[in-house]
Design a protein around this motif. Structure first.
Motif, PDB file in Angstrom:
ATOM      1  N   GLN A  29      62.063  68.388  63.675  1.00  0.00           N
ATOM      2  CA  GLN A  29      63.340  69.108  63.627  1.00  0.00           C
ATOM      3  C   GLN A  29      64.310  68.573  64.679  1.00  0.00           C
ATOM      4  OE1 GLN A  29      61.468  73.018  63.940  1.00  0.00           O
ATOM      5  NE2 GLN A  29      62.274  73.533  61.911  1.00  0.00           N
ATOM      6  N   ASP A  30      63.805  68.290  65.871  1.00  0.00           N
ATOM      7  CA  ASP A  30      64.649  67.724  66.934  1.00  0.00           C
ATOM      8  C   ASP A  30      65.189  66.355  66.528  1.00  0.00           C
ATOM      9  OD1 ASP A  30      64.064  69.987  68.440  1.00  0.00           O
ATOM     10  OD2 ASP A  30      62.596  68.958  69.724  1.00  0.00           O
ATOM     11  N   LEU A  31      64.325  65.518  65.965  1.00  0.00           N
ATOM     12  CA  LEU A  31      64.743  64.176  65.556  1.00  0.00           C
ATOM     13  C   LEU A  31      65.758  64.233  64.411  1.00  0.00           C
ATOM     14  CD1 LEU A  31      61.346  62.257  65.791  1.00  0.00           C
ATOM     15  CD2 LEU A  31      63.337  61.979  67.286  1.00  0.00           C
ATOM     16  N   LYS A  32      65.591  65.182  63.494  1.00  0.00           N
ATOM     17  CA  LYS A  32      66.561  65.335  62.400  1.00  0.00           C
ATOM     18  C   LYS A  32      67.940  65.671  62.961  1.00  0.00           C
ATOM     19  CE  LYS A  32      66.208  65.210  58.498  1.00  0.00           C
ATOM     20  NZ  LYS A  32      66.522  64.087  57.604  1.00  0.00           N
ATOM     21  N   GLY A  37      73.415  63.852  64.402  1.00  0.00           N
ATOM     22  CA  GLY A  37      74.398  63.590  65.448  1.00  0.00           C
ATOM     23  C   GLY A  37      74.610  62.105  65.711  1.00  0.00           C
ATOM     24  N   LYS A  38      73.954  61.270  64.923  1.00  0.00           N
ATOM     25  CA  LYS A  38      74.067  59.811  65.017  1.00  0.00           C
ATOM     26  C   LYS A  38      73.593  59.243  66.357  1.00  0.00           C
ATOM     27  CE  LYS A  38      77.675  59.563  61.528  1.00  0.00           C
ATOM     28  NZ  LYS A  38      76.787  59.563  60.415  1.00  0.00           N
ATOM     29  N   VAL A  39      72.683  59.963  67.019  1.00  0.00           N
ATOM     30  CA  VAL A  39      72.069  59.466  68.250  1.00  0.00           C
ATOM     31  C   VAL A  39      70.949  58.479  67.893  1.00  0.00           C
ATOM     32  CG1 VAL A  39      70.775  60.122  70.329  1.00  0.00           C
ATOM     33  CG2 VAL A  39      72.647  61.569  69.502  1.00  0.00           C
ATOM     34  N   ILE A  40      70.241  58.777  66.780  1.00  0.00           N
ATOM     35  CA  ILE A  40      69.227  57.874  66.244  1.00  0.00           C
ATOM     36  C   ILE A  40      69.551  57.633  64.777  1.00  0.00           C
ATOM     37  CG2 ILE A  40      67.451  58.711  67.844  1.00  0.00           C
ATOM     38  CD1 ILE A  40      66.163  60.145  65.380  1.00  0.00           C
ATOM     39  N   LYS A  41      68.907  56.616  64.183  1.00  0.00           N
ATOM     40  CA  LYS A  41      69.083  56.376  62.752  1.00  0.00           C
ATOM     41  C   LYS A  41      67.780  55.866  62.153  1.00  0.00           C
ATOM     42  CE  LYS A  41      71.024  51.741  63.294  1.00  0.00           C
ATOM     43  NZ  LYS A  41      72.136  50.858  62.998  1.00  0.00           N
ATOM     44  N   ASN A  42      67.733  55.887  60.828  1.00  0.00           N
ATOM     45  CA  ASN A  42      66.581  55.390  60.056  1.00  0.00           C
ATOM     46  C   ASN A  42      65.269  56.099  60.405  1.00  0.00           C
ATOM     47  OD1 ASN A  42      68.466  53.590  59.036  1.00  0.00           O
ATOM     48  ND2 ASN A  42      67.743  51.870  60.261  1.00  0.00           N
ATOM     49  N   LEU A  43      65.313  57.416  60.528  1.00  0.00           N
ATOM     50  CA  LEU A  43      64.105  58.186  60.839  1.00  0.00           C
ATOM     51  C   LEU A  43      63.088  58.018  59.710  1.00  0.00           C
ATOM     52  CD1 LEU A  43      62.564  60.205  62.607  1.00  0.00           C
ATOM     53  CD2 LEU A  43      63.750  62.043  61.384  1.00  0.00           C
ATOM     54  N   GLU A  44      61.879  57.674  60.099  1.00  0.00           N
ATOM     55  CA  GLU A  44      60.789  57.466  59.143  1.00  0.00           C
ATOM     56  C   GLU A  44      59.576  58.245  59.625  1.00  0.00           C
ATOM     57  OE1 GLU A  44      57.963  53.704  57.949  1.00  0.00           O
ATOM     58  OE2 GLU A  44      60.075  53.283  58.312  1.00  0.00           O
ATOM     59  N   LYS A  66      59.146  56.906  63.343  1.00  0.00           N
ATOM     60  CA  LYS A  66      59.772  55.641  63.710  1.00  0.00           C
ATOM     61  C   LYS A  66      61.260  55.813  63.482  1.00  0.00           C
ATOM     62  CE  LYS A  66      59.626  51.784  61.084  1.00  0.00           C
ATOM     63  NZ  LYS A  66      59.102  50.537  60.489  1.00  0.00           N
ATOM     64  N   TYR A  67      62.075  55.290  64.414  1.00  0.00           N
ATOM     65  CA  TYR A  67      63.528  55.373  64.281  1.00  0.00           C
ATOM     66  C   TYR A  67      64.171  54.314  65.161  1.00  0.00           C
ATOM     67  CZ  TYR A  67      62.809  58.158  68.535  1.00  0.00           C
ATOM     68  OH  TYR A  67      62.420  58.588  69.770  1.00  0.00           O
ATOM     69  N   ILE A  68      65.474  54.144  64.991  1.00  0.00           N
ATOM     70  CA  ILE A  68      66.248  53.213  65.796  1.00  0.00           C
ATOM     71  C   ILE A  68      67.101  54.030  66.767  1.00  0.00           C
ATOM     72  CG2 ILE A  68      67.978  51.353  65.803  1.00  0.00           C
ATOM     73  CD1 ILE A  68      65.396  50.590  64.321  1.00  0.00           C
ATOM     74  N   GLU A  69      67.025  53.681  68.062  1.00  0.00           N
ATOM     75  CA  GLU A  69      67.831  54.330  69.089  1.00  0.00           C
ATOM     76  C   GLU A  69      68.453  53.242  69.963  1.00  0.00           C
ATOM     77  OE1 GLU A  69      67.376  58.076  72.120  1.00  0.00           O
ATOM     78  OE2 GLU A  69      65.657  56.741  71.959  1.00  0.00           O
ATOM     79  N   ASN A  70      69.777  53.215  70.019  1.00  0.00           N
ATOM     80  CA  ASN A  70      70.491  52.184  70.785  1.00  0.00           C
ATOM     81  C   ASN A  70      70.080  50.775  70.371  1.00  0.00           C
ATOM     82  OD1 ASN A  70      71.875  54.144  72.350  1.00  0.00           O
ATOM     83  ND2 ASN A  70      70.095  54.314  73.695  1.00  0.00           N
ATOM     84  N   GLY A  71      69.867  50.583  69.064  1.00  0.00           N
ATOM     85  CA  GLY A  71      69.510  49.271  68.544  1.00  0.00           C
ATOM     86  C   GLY A  71      68.058  48.878  68.744  1.00  0.00           C
ATOM     87  N   VAL A  72      67.245  49.772  69.299  1.00  0.00           N
ATOM     88  CA  VAL A  72      65.839  49.483  69.581  1.00  0.00           C
ATOM     89  C   VAL A  72      64.952  50.346  68.682  1.00  0.00           C
ATOM     90  CG1 VAL A  72      64.034  49.548  71.365  1.00  0.00           C
ATOM     91  CG2 VAL A  72      66.376  48.915  71.977  1.00  0.00           C
ATOM     92  N   GLU A  73      63.944  49.713  68.061  1.00  0.00           N
ATOM     93  CA  GLU A  73      62.991  50.458  67.246  1.00  0.00           C
ATOM     94  C   GLU A  73      62.044  51.244  68.152  1.00  0.00           C
ATOM     95  OE1 GLU A  73      61.034  48.984  63.423  1.00  0.00           O
ATOM     96  OE2 GLU A  73      59.445  48.745  64.922  1.00  0.00           O
ATOM     97  N   VAL A  74      61.864  52.526  67.835  1.00  0.00           N
ATOM     98  CA  VAL A  74      60.993  53.409  68.619  1.00  0.00           C
ATOM     99  C   VAL A  74      59.891  53.933  67.707  1.00  0.00           C
ATOM    100  CG1 VAL A  74      60.854  55.541  69.977  1.00  0.00           C
ATOM    101  CG2 VAL A  74      62.910  54.107  70.112  1.00  0.00           C
ATOM    102  N   ILE A  75      58.653  53.827  68.164  1.00  0.00           N
ATOM    103  CA  ILE A  75      57.499  54.417  67.486  1.00  0.00           C
ATOM    104  C   ILE A  75      57.057  55.589  68.348  1.00  0.00           C
ATOM    105  CG2 ILE A  75      55.150  54.065  66.634  1.00  0.00           C
ATOM    106  CD1 ILE A  75      57.106  52.206  65.257  1.00  0.00           C
ATOM    107  N   GLU A  76      56.964  56.764  67.736  1.00  0.00           N
ATOM    108  CA  GLU A  76      56.570  57.966  68.480  1.00  0.00           C
ATOM    109  C   GLU A  76      55.268  58.538  67.958  1.00  0.00           C
ATOM    110  OE1 GLU A  76      60.523  60.322  70.045  1.00  0.00           O
ATOM    111  OE2 GLU A  76      59.086  61.382  68.799  1.00  0.00           O
ATOM    112  N   ASP A  77      54.522  59.095  68.880  1.00  0.00           N
ATOM    113  CA  ASP A  77      53.312  59.823  68.542  1.00  0.00           C
ATOM    114  C   ASP A  77      53.331  61.129  69.328  1.00  0.00           C
ATOM    115  OD1 ASP A  77      50.695  60.326  67.501  1.00  0.00           O
ATOM    116  OD2 ASP A  77      50.319  58.174  67.550  1.00  0.00           O
ATOM    117  N   VAL A  78      53.203  62.237  68.628  1.00  0.00           N
ATOM    118  CA  VAL A  78      53.153  63.549  69.280  1.00  0.00           C
ATOM    119  C   VAL A  78      51.713  63.739  69.736  1.00  0.00           C
ATOM    120  CG1 VAL A  78      53.471  66.026  68.975  1.00  0.00           C
ATOM    121  CG2 VAL A  78      55.005  64.416  67.813  1.00  0.00           C
TER     122      VAL A  78
END
Length: 107
Positions: A29-32, A37-44, A66-78
């Motif tokens: 929900q936070d990532l959505k 808000g266009k802070v991140i994009k391409n949420l997967e 997985k998403y893009i933030e400031n042009g950098v791909e981020v992989i997250e694990d909760v």
């Protein structure tokens, strides 16, 4: 009777998507909101990355997001302390050896 996955997580459904825990659903929900808000994009959700050692596929790693933030791909694990298994730690180390390295952001 409530259903629990391993590690006593309670499955939670948001937007018709079943998450392994309340914490993972909340992070979604936070990532959505960040995506709106266009802070991140391409949420997967549940991105799969092959685990390669010396050019041989030995398995796979499935992240939570997985998403893009400031042009950098981020992989997250909760993660909680209990879910940092030996298997997870090994997969994380293998991904860190890639060129360029893949680092997992734990939340």
């Amino acid at each position: 009777m409530e259903t629990y996955f391993k590690y006593r997580n309670k499955p939670t459904t948001v937007d018709g998507i079943k998450f392994h825990s309340k914490k993972e659903a909340k992070r979604y929900q936070d990532l959505k909101l960040l995506e709106l808000g266009k802070v991140i994009k391409n949420l997967e959700l549940q991105p799969v990355i092959p685990l390669m050692v010396n050019g041989v596929k030995i398995g796979r790693y499935t992240g939570d997001f997985k998403y893009i933030e400031n042009g950098v791909e981020v992989i997250e694990d909760v993660k909680s302390t209990a879910t940092k298994t030996r298997d997870y730690i090994m997969r994380k180390k293998i991904l860190a050896t890639y060129d360029p390295p893949i680092h997992i952001k734990e939340v």
